[in-house]
Write a protein that holds these residues in place. Structure first.
Motif, PDB file in Angstrom:
ATOM      1  N   LEU A  96     144.461  36.536  28.773  1.00 41.62           N
ATOM      2  CA  LEU A  96     142.994  36.116  28.572  1.00 41.62           C
ATOM      3  C   LEU A  96     142.913  35.901  27.209  1.00 41.62           C
ATOM      4  O   LEU A  96     143.435  36.961  26.485  1.00 41.62           O
ATOM      5  CB  LEU A  96     141.951  36.587  29.446  1.00 41.62           C
ATOM      6  N   THR A  97     142.171  34.907  26.717  1.00 41.76           N
ATOM      7  CA  THR A  97     142.141  34.709  25.182  1.00 41.76           C
ATOM      8  C   THR A  97     140.459  34.378  25.044  1.00 41.76           C
ATOM      9  O   THR A  97     139.791  33.911  26.331  1.00 41.76           O
ATOM     10  CB  THR A  97     142.778  33.510  24.576  1.00 41.76           C
ATOM     11  N   GLU A  98     139.979  34.633  24.148  1.00 43.98           N
ATOM     12  CA  GLU A  98     138.658  34.333  23.742  1.00 43.98           C
ATOM     13  C   GLU A  98     138.325  33.534  22.261  1.00 43.98           C
ATOM     14  O   GLU A  98     139.022  34.157  21.633  1.00 43.98           O
ATOM     15  CB  GLU A  98     137.747  35.699  24.072  1.00 43.98           C
ATOM     16  N   ALA A 130     143.428  37.592  21.828  1.00 40.86           N
ATOM     17  CA  ALA A 130     144.270  37.533  23.078  1.00 40.86           C
ATOM     18  C   ALA A 130     144.808  38.772  23.522  1.00 40.86           C
ATOM     19  O   ALA A 130     144.960  39.525  22.783  1.00 40.86           O
ATOM     20  CB  ALA A 130     145.468  36.611  22.704  1.00 40.86           C
ATOM     21  N   LEU A 131     144.704  38.784  24.969  1.00 41.62           N
ATOM     22  CA  LEU A 131     144.956  40.127  25.682  1.00 41.62           C
ATOM     23  C   LEU A 131     146.116  39.929  26.788  1.00 41.62           C
ATOM     24  O   LEU A 131     145.760  38.743  27.557  1.00 41.62           O
ATOM     25  CB  LEU A 131     143.792  40.889  26.279  1.00 41.62           C
ATOM     26  N   VAL A 183     156.919  33.190  24.847  1.00 41.96           N
ATOM     27  CA  VAL A 183     156.051  34.074  25.357  1.00 41.96           C
ATOM     28  C   VAL A 183     154.665  33.835  24.869  1.00 41.96           C
ATOM     29  O   VAL A 183     153.596  33.802  25.856  1.00 41.96           O
ATOM     30  CB  VAL A 183     156.281  35.631  24.786  1.00 41.96           C
ATOM     31  N   LEU A 184     154.192  33.509  23.692  1.00 44.78           N
ATOM     32  CA  LEU A 184     153.138  32.958  23.315  1.00 44.78           C
ATOM     33  C   LEU A 184     152.455  31.857  24.172  1.00 44.78           C
ATOM     34  O   LEU A 184     151.449  31.756  24.550  1.00 44.78           O
ATOM     35  CB  LEU A 184     152.997  32.475  21.773  1.00 44.78           C
ATOM     36  N   ASP A 185     153.649  30.884  24.369  1.00 42.16           N
ATOM     37  CA  ASP A 185     153.019  29.673  25.349  1.00 42.16           C
ATOM     38  C   ASP A 185     152.477  29.995  26.821  1.00 42.16           C
ATOM     39  O   ASP A 185     151.702  29.756  27.124  1.00 42.16           O
ATOM     40  CB  ASP A 185     154.368  28.724  25.239  1.00 42.16           C
ATOM     41  N   ALA A 186     153.426  31.065  27.107  1.00 37.38           N
ATOM     42  CA  ALA A 186     153.287  31.623  28.525  1.00 37.38           C
ATOM     43  C   ALA A 186     151.907  32.260  28.514  1.00 37.38           C
ATOM     44  O   ALA A 186     151.008  32.003  29.267  1.00 37.38           O
ATOM     45  CB  ALA A 186     154.139  32.383  29.041  1.00 37.38           C
ATOM     46  N   THR A 200     149.169  29.556  28.601  1.00 31.68           N
ATOM     47  CA  THR A 200     149.150  28.961  30.018  1.00 31.68           C
ATOM     48  C   THR A 200     148.561  29.723  30.951  1.00 31.68           C
ATOM     49  O   THR A 200     147.547  29.169  31.770  1.00 31.68           O
ATOM     50  CB  THR A 200     150.861  28.693  30.429  1.00 31.68           C
ATOM     51  N   SER A 201     148.906  30.989  31.010  1.00 28.33           N
ATOM     52  CA  SER A 201     148.215  31.849  31.762  1.00 28.33           C
ATOM     53  C   SER A 201     146.615  32.111  31.702  1.00 28.33           C
ATOM     54  O   SER A 201     145.973  32.067  32.471  1.00 28.33           O
ATOM     55  CB  SER A 201     148.729  33.240  31.638  1.00 28.33           C
ATOM     56  N   ALA A 202     146.405  32.223  30.448  1.00 30.43           N
ATOM     57  CA  ALA A 202     144.690  32.269  29.865  1.00 30.43           C
ATOM     58  C   ALA A 202     144.066  31.137  30.346  1.00 30.43           C
ATOM     59  O   ALA A 202     142.949  31.000  30.840  1.00 30.43           O
ATOM     60  CB  ALA A 202     144.692  32.304  28.423  1.00 30.43           C
TER      61      ALA A 202
END
Ligand code: SOE
Length: 397
Positions: free
Chosen positions: A222-224, A257-258, A378-381, A384-386
């Motif tokens: 998750l990102t904020e 980013a977590l 990894v950063l891209d994933a 995408t996940s967030a």
């Protein structure tokens, strides 16, 4: 290539593109490296490049470069330049690095390698082609070269931690906590690619993978973005400092980013990157636990590594503070007498040392551009996940 020196070593001309905070850190490394380490080649600080002629000329004087220039294309075409050091924001990494490799120059490129997986893939292709002609490329993840971090890697490689199970990585800063701090390039997606994720999260991804020897295979993230608008930039003040104007503009990157991660070798991990952790200045911490032992590293005590050997009798086992200041430790024999500590800037000197060693001996340096691309995946994933409410997202590894 330039003529050899009196000592019989090749002298390589270096051009550095960009001269802000990272350019200053790299300049310090180029100035120091040949005086401290015995290297197979000499590096000449030939030319620093920037857009503003007066400012870059002043930077050349201050940082120790023989000349300054404003057109990086002209500079990389020069016969007296052998190495190009890319210290610009991420939006120009691919263009400069690819052109330099195609011109036959060895390239050292700041992290993260690029702003997107697509650009990083093109850089990897250019590096692979250049390597066929003996031209080398490395991405600048400097924290691998903190001696305590390199020692942590050695302990894992020697099996002292056994099978790695847990990874806990945090990178906490607080320099944009104030909502009135201006919209510098690190807060703009078109310039930086992402926010805390690429700026500091990339470091802990690289470090965790380097120390464990395992790759992140999937994430749930998750990102904020806490502050959605900030004053436009009025002027830069050196380092990370800046002043704002009365107009405002949107923040287009994550503030924090977590993510949870699985590693290719079976370990699981948690990662947290933020520039809103009030009171934490450059708080990078990496903890790893395995079946036979554990380590903990904290950048705010960078000459130390905490090590627990779980095979020792329980009565006396426990975390020990290893002072990583001895000639037996990575890089340390070149510096001061035993027990004398080093700092942040030395990680850049070690990085340049390893790069020049590779160039001098013709070996592929690490982390390679391919390693940089893998971090980019990894950063891209994570993004995408967030964007998909933390859906589990494989990285491709
Ligand atoms: C800013 O967050 C920054 O300067 C990063 O860009 C660097 O990579 C890191 O070493 C220190 O913090």
């Amino acid at each position: 290539m330039a003529a050899g020196t009196g000592a019989g070593r090749r002298s390589l001309g270096v051009a550095m593109i960009g001269y802000a905070f990272m350019g200053e850190a790299h300049s310090q490394a180029w100035r120091t490296v040949g005086r401290v380490f015995d290297l197979p080649v000499d590096a000449r600080m030939q030319v620093v490049v920037g857009r503003d002629a007066d400012k870059v000329a002043a930077a050349a004087d201050r940082l120790g470069w023989a000349e300054s220039a404003t057109d990086w294309r002209e500079v990389i075409a020069r016969d007296d330049i052998d190495i190009v050091d890319v210290c610009t924001p991420g939006d120009s990494h691919a263009e400069i690095a690819i052109a330099a490799l195609e011109a036959g120059k060895h390239v050292l490129c700041e992290k993260p390698l690029a702003n997107t997986v697509y650009e990083a893939t093109q850089m990897v292709d250019a590096a692979a082609h250049a390597a066929e002609h003996g031209v080398l490329a490395m991405v600048a993840f400097n924290y691998r070269r903190v001696p305590a971090v390199t020692l942590a890697r050695q302990l894992v490689e020697e099996g002292r931690l056994g099978e790695i199970r847990h990874v806990r990585a945090t990178y906490l800063q607080d320099w944009i906590t104030d909502p009135e701090f201006p919209l510098v390039w690190r807060l703009q997606k078109d310039k930086a690619g992402s926010g805390a994720l690429g700026d500091i999260g990339a470091h802990i991804v690289d470090m965790a993978q380097y120390v464990t020897g395992q790759r992140i295979s999937g994430v749930s993230a998750l990102t904020e973005t806490f502050i959605k608008e900030r004053p436009l930039l009025a002027s830069l003040e050196g380092g990370l400092g800046a002043t704002g104007s009365s107009e405002r503009g949107p923040v287009t990157v994550d503030d924090a980013a977590l993510f949870l991660a699985r590693f290719s070798g079976g370990a699981i991990g948690t990662f947290e990157a933020t520039r809103f952790a009030a009171g934490h200045k450059n708080g990078l911490r990496l903890e790893i636990e395995g079946s036979k032992g554990s380590i903990a590293f904290d950048m705010e005590s960078l000459n130390e590594l905490q090590f627990h050997d779980h095979t020792e009798p329980a009565v006396s086992a426990g975390f020990r503070r290893l002072l990583v200041t001895e000639p037996e430790h990575p890089y340390m024999a070149a510096w001061w007498p035993p027990g004398h500590i080093i700092g942040y800037e030395h990680s850049f000197t070690h990085e340049v040392r390893d790069f020049l060693e590779a160039v001098g001996t013709g070996q592929q340096p690490t982390p390679s551009f391919a390693d940089g691309l893998q971090v980019q995946r990894v950063l891209d994933a994570v993004e995408t996940s967030a964007a998909a409410e933390s859906r589990w997202t494989p990285t491709g590894d």
